[in-house]
Design an enzyme around this catalytic site. Structure first.
Site, PDB file in Angstrom:
ATOM      1  N   GLU A  46       0.901  -1.201   0.015  1.00 57.65           N
ATOM      2  CA  GLU A  46       0.104  -0.133  -0.147  1.00 57.65           C
ATOM      3  C   GLU A  46       0.986   1.319  -0.018  1.00 57.65           C
ATOM      4  O   GLU A  46       0.692   2.481  -0.610  1.00 57.65           O
ATOM      5  CB  GLU A  46      -0.835  -0.099   1.307  1.00 57.65           C
ATOM      6  N   CYS A  80      -0.445   0.137   8.059  1.00 57.59           N
ATOM      7  CA  CYS A  80      -0.754   0.487   6.546  1.00 57.59           C
ATOM      8  C   CYS A  80      -2.206   1.361   6.369  1.00 57.59           C
ATOM      9  O   CYS A  80      -2.424   2.426   5.676  1.00 57.59           O
ATOM     10  CB  CYS A  80      -0.931  -0.542   5.453  1.00 57.59           C
ATOM     11  N   ALA A 150      12.931 -36.984  -6.588  1.00 53.24           N
ATOM     12  CA  ALA A 150      13.259 -37.143  -7.788  1.00 53.24           C
ATOM     13  C   ALA A 150      13.166 -38.782  -7.805  1.00 53.24           C
ATOM     14  O   ALA A 150      13.975 -39.471  -6.886  1.00 53.24           O
ATOM     15  CB  ALA A 150      14.375 -36.654  -8.251  1.00 53.24           C
ATOM     16  N   ARG A 179      13.793 -23.664  -4.180  1.00 54.36           N
ATOM     17  CA  ARG A 179      14.770 -23.643  -3.013  1.00 54.36           C
ATOM     18  C   ARG A 179      14.393 -22.127  -2.532  1.00 54.36           C
ATOM     19  O   ARG A 179      14.388 -21.716  -1.420  1.00 54.36           O
ATOM     20  CB  ARG A 179      16.020 -24.006  -3.156  1.00 54.36           C
ATOM     21  N   LEU A 199      22.275 -27.656  -0.526  1.00 55.29           N
ATOM     22  CA  LEU A 199      21.105 -27.151  -0.175  1.00 55.29           C
ATOM     23  C   LEU A 199      21.133 -25.681  -0.317  1.00 55.29           C
ATOM     24  O   LEU A 199      20.487 -25.068   0.566  1.00 55.29           O
ATOM     25  CB  LEU A 199      20.615 -27.638   1.193  1.00 55.29           C
ATOM     26  N   ARG A 202      21.682 -22.091  -6.482  1.00 50.20           N
ATOM     27  CA  ARG A 202      22.805 -21.781  -7.444  1.00 50.20           C
ATOM     28  C   ARG A 202      22.577 -21.638  -9.043  1.00 50.20           C
ATOM     29  O   ARG A 202      23.105 -21.089  -9.540  1.00 50.20           O
ATOM     30  CB  ARG A 202      23.586 -23.106  -7.553  1.00 50.20           C
TER      31      ARG A 202
END
Length: 342
Positions: A46, A80, A150, A179, A199, A202
């Site tokens: 806002e 706000c 996977a 991620r 983890l 990249r």
């Protein structure tokens, strides 16, 4: 309101633990200004919208659209709703209420008390879906849980415990975007031992999630990538390790670790958790019904034998083809009104 949702989604991966919010100022069929919450600690949607409009008087017939109830409390920024009142907004359209007790119903009530006409629940399901992480955190007192794995074409995670390539490079980019969109990512000690995952994010731009490792017996090696300085790590263990400097939470050996993990992450205002495995850890979340969403990558390779992939007794709500892979999006509850993650 559709435009608010589009704008809000621009902040994905950058505003958590805050919600995703977009705002649009409209007069008749013309957009006068728009804005979104761009980063945690920065101005809310806002504020950015009205700054974009400038200092001139807001037309009396202008309408401000926002996908989430305007905040009514002092946090990193002022309320706000006070700004809307100060700037003379006469009509406000809200997508859905804010579940945060500091604002819930208070922003709408304060606006109405100031004479602003307020219309609520416009595209409510879509608005709640976009902020499913934020809403789950307050309504279920835990992070929104996304399971990801996977599997080979014949349903195995690996070939007898050996690291085997399943997903294509195109899918790897999607996984790293996932991620970047979540606040934390969880693996068990077996995954650390077998795969030594970093983890981190990249292949796309984005901030790294908090790396969460469940290693009750401290079997992860000191040189494991999860203990490097590339990103923050939170270790859950039964006995404190003196050889690593990472943050640690000590588990009671007699307790189920998963509720402890979720409780600690919630205490730290972690709104979402991506669980990347392995099979035993994923299986525990599934058996306990502690998941909201699952993203299953099926590659073209066949292993014949190996570690069986988890099984979800739900049909995919959405599927795409990525390189040579199929990626399925599954939900524990009813499918969403719109698939924003894709």
């Amino acid at each position: 309101m559709h435009r608010c949702l589009e704008l809000a989604n621009v902040g994905a991966g950058r505003v958590a633990p805050n919600p995703l919010v977009g705002a649009v100022l409209v007069q008749s069929d013309r957009i006068l200004a728009e804005g979104w919450h761009a980063e945690f600690g920065g101005p809310h949607a806002e504020v950015n919208c009205l700054r974009s409009f400038g200092d001139q008087q807001i037309p009396s017939d202008a309408v401000l659209y926002v996908n989430l109830e305007p905040c009514a409390h002092h946090g990193k920024t002022p309320p706000c709703v006070d700004l809307l009142i100060h700037r003379g907004v006469k009509k406000l359209v809200v997508g859905c209420g804010d579940p945060n007790p500091t604002t819930h119903d208070k922003g709408i009530a304060r606006a109405r008390e100031a004479g602003i006409e307020v219309i609520t629940d416009v595209l409510r399901d879509d608005c709640r879906w976009l902020n499913r992480r934020f809403i789950t955190s307050f309504e279920k007192q835990r992070p929104y849980i996304i399971l990801k794995w996977a599997q080979s074409a014949d349903g195995f995670l690996d070939d007898h415990g050996r690291t085997a390539r399943i997903s294509s490079p195109e899918t790897d980019v999607i996984v790293h975007r996932w991620r970047a969109e979540e606040q934390a990512i969880l693996v068990g000690s077996r995954t650390v031992l077998n795969d030594d995952p970093a983890l981190t994010v990249r292949h796309v731009e984005g901030r790294d999630p908090l790396r969460v490792v469940l290693d009750r017996k401290n079997v992860s090696p000191l040189n494991a990538s999860v203990f490097n300085s590339d990103a923050s790590t939170l270790l859950f263990t039964e006995e404190r390790r003196a050889d690593v400097t990472t943050d640690q939470v000590i588990l009671d050996p007699s307790d189920d670790p998963i509720p402890s993990i979720l409780s600690e992450l919630h205490r730290r205002n972690i709104r979402s958790l991506l669980v990347e495995g392995g099979a035993e850890l994923l299986g525990h979340f599934i058996s306990k019904g502690l998941w909201d969403e699952a993203r299953v990558i099926t590659g073209s390779a066949t292993f014949i034998t190996g570690t069986k992939a988890p099984v979800l007794h739900v049909h995919p709500a959405h599927s795409i083809t990525s390189g040579r892979d199929r990626v399925d999006l599954c939900f524990k509850a009813d499918p969403p009104p719109a698939v924003w993650s894709w």
